[in-house]
Enzyme design. Sequence first.
Site, PDB file in Angstrom:
ATOM      1  N   ASP A  45       1.334  29.325 -58.408  1.00 17.27           N
ATOM      2  CA  ASP A  45       1.726  29.797 -57.106  1.00 17.27           C
ATOM      3  C   ASP A  45       1.817  28.502 -56.138  1.00 17.27           C
ATOM      4  O   ASP A  45       0.594  28.543 -55.323  1.00 17.27           O
ATOM      5  CB  ASP A  45       1.072  30.781 -56.713  1.00 17.27           C
ATOM      6  CG  ASP A  45       1.885  31.408 -55.446  1.00 17.27           C
ATOM      7  OD1 ASP A  45       2.823  30.978 -55.134  1.00 17.27           O
ATOM      8  OD2 ASP A  45       1.097  32.333 -54.781  1.00 17.27           O
ATOM      9  N   LYS A 102       2.416  26.815 -49.415  1.00 15.28           N
ATOM     10  CA  LYS A 102       1.125  26.849 -49.182  1.00 15.28           C
ATOM     11  C   LYS A 102       0.677  25.559 -48.767  1.00 15.28           C
ATOM     12  O   LYS A 102       1.089  24.518 -49.193  1.00 15.28           O
ATOM     13  CB  LYS A 102       0.291  27.290 -50.155  1.00 15.28           C
ATOM     14  CG  LYS A 102       0.658  28.673 -50.992  1.00 15.28           C
ATOM     15  CD  LYS A 102      -0.205  28.930 -52.154  1.00 15.28           C
ATOM     16  CE  LYS A 102      -0.160  30.463 -52.740  1.00 15.28           C
ATOM     17  NZ  LYS A 102      -0.429  31.454 -51.891  1.00 15.28           N
ATOM     18  N   ARG A 151       4.384  40.513 -55.935  1.00 17.03           N
ATOM     19  CA  ARG A 151       4.827  41.929 -55.940  1.00 17.03           C
ATOM     20  C   ARG A 151       6.438  41.986 -56.350  1.00 17.03           C
ATOM     21  O   ARG A 151       6.929  43.163 -56.959  1.00 17.03           O
ATOM     22  CB  ARG A 151       5.107  42.699 -54.382  1.00 17.03           C
ATOM     23  CG  ARG A 151       5.727  41.913 -53.176  1.00 17.03           C
ATOM     24  CD  ARG A 151       5.318  42.181 -51.990  1.00 17.03           C
ATOM     25  NE  ARG A 151       4.190  41.616 -51.633  1.00 17.03           N
ATOM     26  CZ  ARG A 151       3.375  41.305 -50.498  1.00 17.03           C
ATOM     27  NH1 ARG A 151       3.828  42.127 -49.515  1.00 17.03           N
ATOM     28  NH2 ARG A 151       2.245  41.032 -50.373  1.00 17.03           N
TER      29      ARG A 151
END
EC number: 3.4.11.1
Length: 496
Positions: free
Chosen positions: A259, A266, A340
């Site tokens: 991720d 990030k 999600r």
Amino acid sequence: MTVPQLTITTDNPLSIDSDVLVLGVLSTPDGAALAVDTAEYASIGAALEAVGATGSRDQLIRLPSIGGSARSVALVGLGVSEPNSQALRFAAGAAVRLLGGVETVTFHFPVASDEDLDAVLEGAAIAAYSFTRYRAASLDKEKNPPSAITVVGESTNSDAIVARAQAIADAIHLVKDLVNTPPIDLFPQSFADAAIEAVASDGIDVTVLDEQGLSEGGYGGILGVGMGSARPPRMVRLEYSPAGATRHLALVGKGITFDSGGLSLKPAASMVGMKYDMTGAATVLAVVRAASRLRLPVKITGWLCLAENMPSSTALRPNDVITVRGGTTVEVLNTDAEGRLVLADGLVAASEEMPDAIIDVATLTGAAIVALGNRYVPMMGDENLLARISKVADQVDEKVWPMPMPDELRPALNSDVADLANARIGNSAGGMLLASVFLREFIGTADGTETRIPWAHLDIAGAANNSGGAYGFTGKGPTGVTVRTLVALAHEFGQA
């Protein structure tokens, strides 16, 4: 990683050929005391104070042999004055973890029941782990776990106890192996291949959906998250369906093999460790395999939602709208809230089969760490199911904690252009709770009713990885958290 050979015996512990004989030390108001105090150990009991034994948890002291076939003795603190299965599991794991470099270990602990025997074997077997795939053999020679573990005790169910400890340790080691594998080698397709290999001899049906299958099935969440990667996403469905099973438990795992945050990139420091973002999927795979090996009388389907979240010219953009399986549209406001999205597809697919309950497992939110730290697993969902999970978690000594899903958060997911937004911008308060409210939208209703299928969401973002000091049977790195709880829950489902 191969689990050591596990044995239960009634033989005299001093007659057992082993590198180390491990004895438990109690921590009492009057000082340290041997948990099993026999004449053969009199010299050790008299010397506890002299060698610095306190009986505290995670204390291990190695001594020369006192005769017999054991070549040395180790004293490990039980941390209590009256032993229980939790203390025995912790101490057995601590002993194996702290010894390192020995081949054979024998435990002579105060085991008073099958539960105690199971705890000692389980703790020791879980701790007997190392990941050396990428290291020179010489670097880890002194840390190699034992190849054989023996526990002195008596039971009419020895074979079943050994089989259970073996299956649980195997499951947790599988999770650790997958999570420890760097993302250059573990990506959606290779994860799917690893899943097929892991259950090849376990009577589990495996279905893998590639990009075409995902597209034809309308899995827009998984496809959307995987758009930015040159290594396309996958969905793996596992089915363990023993003859005569009357109950069906569905498990859905987040499997983001790396991720980066996507275009909502990030910071560099926050990206380190993001290979752990597939722990939920690894957990589901491990639990299904353990259930099969233990022949639990319950049908279990596992859904591994696999994607790599990367930034590129083809990546999902903020304000893009995707269509999740079942037709719900989602405006993506933050591409770093991707877990999600893949879970949404898995939850819809799981719901379509009308299971008796659905549980998803995911390293979903940093907010879970802010709320409950690194050892507790927050869980949200149906109150009755949460109560059942709490009960079995307590029995196996895993830490879970129920959290609310406030209805007032639902308007924060409204979108101007789609059915839902995946996040809100500018207000991070209650982020863990908001994520669960989002996931709830994708739980189907029970057949012929308007009542949602019982569902629980386990956010393992904090507890899935131990970045601090090792303790008990838990080393540094992936922990395999919730594996034991979910296996125990599956066993309970099979008894209903």
